[in-house]
Design a protein around this motif. Structure first.
Motif, mmCIF file in Angstrom:
data_model
loop_
_atom_site.group_PDB
_atom_site.id
_atom_site.type_symbol
_atom_site.label_atom_id
_atom_site.label_comp_id
_atom_site.label_asym_id
_atom_site.label_seq_id
_atom_site.Cartn_x
_atom_site.Cartn_y
_atom_site.Cartn_z
ATOM 1 N N GLY A 1 0.816 -1.255 -0.069
ATOM 2 C CA GLY A 1 -0.026 -0.193 -0.020
ATOM 3 C C GLY A 1 0.959 1.126 0.009
ATOM 4 N N LEU B 1 -4.752 4.625 -5.380
ATOM 5 C CA LEU B 1 -5.332 3.868 -4.043
ATOM 6 C C LEU B 1 -6.102 4.733 -3.220
ATOM 7 N N PRO B 2 -7.428 4.630 -3.053
ATOM 8 C CA PRO B 2 -8.306 5.541 -2.091
ATOM 9 C C PRO B 2 -7.793 5.000 -0.745
ATOM 10 N N GLY C 1 -7.253 3.367 2.862
ATOM 11 C CA GLY C 1 -7.670 2.239 3.376
ATOM 12 C C GLY C 1 -7.685 0.962 2.451
ATOM 13 N N MET C 2 -7.400 1.339 1.087
ATOM 14 C CA MET C 2 -7.022 0.068 0.195
ATOM 15 C C MET C 2 -5.734 -0.217 0.145
ATOM 16 N N VAL C 3 -5.343 -1.731 0.008
ATOM 17 C CA VAL C 3 -4.095 -2.226 -0.256
ATOM 18 C C VAL C 3 -4.448 -3.120 -1.425
ATOM 19 N N ILE C 4 -3.197 -3.542 -2.076
ATOM 20 C CA ILE C 4 -3.266 -4.709 -3.200
ATOM 21 C C ILE C 4 -2.365 -5.655 -2.910
ATOM 22 N N SER C 5 -2.766 -6.758 -3.410
ATOM 23 C CA SER C 5 -1.942 -8.084 -3.518
ATOM 24 C C SER C 5 -1.176 -8.240 -4.908
ATOM 25 N N TYR D 1 -4.068 -0.864 6.694
ATOM 26 C CA TYR D 1 -5.380 -0.147 6.246
ATOM 27 C C TYR D 1 -5.709 1.404 6.629
#
Length: 282
Positions: A110, A125-126, A128-132, A154
């Motif tokens: 993130g 990314l807004p 609170g958003m994370v990515i894998s 987060y």
């Protein structure tokens, strides 16, 4: 009938073939192989295997799984575990024989800035958003911030990051649900690692000892530490349990002012407690 694309069954057969066993204990697996494929001769609680039986087993596995168990180390069941599912799917019918979880090579990342830059591409990314993503996506980065706990990932935008560290790619260090091995593979390809640990003896020791390319450690500023202690957020019981880490810090990093202070005041503060507090980079 015993399935011949099952990892445990294949391992059992591999052992018998590699060791050229003439007899094996009559387990459920071997009984099924005898009943389903005519392998071996049952005598009491043993299954006797002739050279022809072992040849039959080898041919059966090749026919059903496209694996030659006697072709050398490259075809061993252990070797299959070193390949990911995508690679194995191009070699054998059952890619699940890798034994690896689907997300074994994935890491969680993130950013606090809202713009995640990977391989020259910007991902917005807004909060609170994370990515894998696959660990290789981090290779070539000049710097990453390694975050010890999952919860802060987060709320990254709620921390007061020192300097420009908030613009970095932030990587969760891993857990039983998020592969630590993939994190290690990711970190092999980055220039510098900034650790953001819990502010306790174990967190600092891990930061100092686990990364040869350590570029710094994010810790609460002195005013933040005083504020959190005054608010009753210290964990003295946790501090007491970290005796080995305390001893290591005292011997190896005792000359650092903030380490001396942490040990003297018996400080153990979680990352979660530091939200919206001033942080420093050391």
């Amino acid at each position: 009938m015993q399935q011949l694309d099952n990892r445990l069954t294949l391992k059992t057969i591999e052992t018998a073939l590699v060791e050229a066993r003439s007899q094996v204990a009559l387990t459920a697996t071997w009984r099924d192989l005898h009943t389903g494929y005519g392998v071996g001769a049952i005598k009491g609680k043993k299954l006797f295997l002739s050279a022809a039986d072992r040849t039959l087993l080898r041919e059966l596995v090749m026919r059903h799984s496209n694996i030659d168990l006697l072709a050398g180390a490259g075809a061993s069941i252990k070797h299959l575990g070193s390949n990911d599912r995508t690679t194995l799917s191009q070699q054998i019918p059952n890619e699940k024989l890798s034994g690896l979880p689907v997300a074994a090579d994935m890491v969680l990342v993130g950013t606090a800035s809202g713009e995640l830059v990977l391989l020259g591409n910007t991902i917005r990314l807004p909060p609170g958003m994370v990515i894998s993503c696959h660990y290789s996506q981090l290779h070539g980065l000049d710097r990453v911030v390694l975050v010890e706990n999952l919860a802060p990932m987060y709320v990254l935008d709620d921390y007061l990051w020192p300097g420009d560290t908030g613009e970095s790619v932030m990587l969760f260090r891993g857990s039983p649900q998020h592969s630590p091995a993939a994190v290690s593979n990711a970190l092999k390809g980055v220039g510098s690692i900034i650790c953001f640990p819990d502010y306790d003896p174990q967190g600092l020791r891990n930061s100092f000892t686990e990364h040869a390319n350590l570029g710094g450690v994010i810790v609460p500023c002195e005013s933040t530490t005083d504020q959190l202690l005054a608010a009753g957020l210290n964990k003295p019981d946790l501090f007491s349990k970290q005796e080995d880490a305390r001893r290591w810090l005292d011997i190896n990093r005792g000359e650092l002012g903030y380490v001396t202070d942490l040990l003297a005041r018996r400080i153990a503060l979680s990352q979660e407690a530091m939200i919206r507090c001033e942080l420093g980079l050391l």
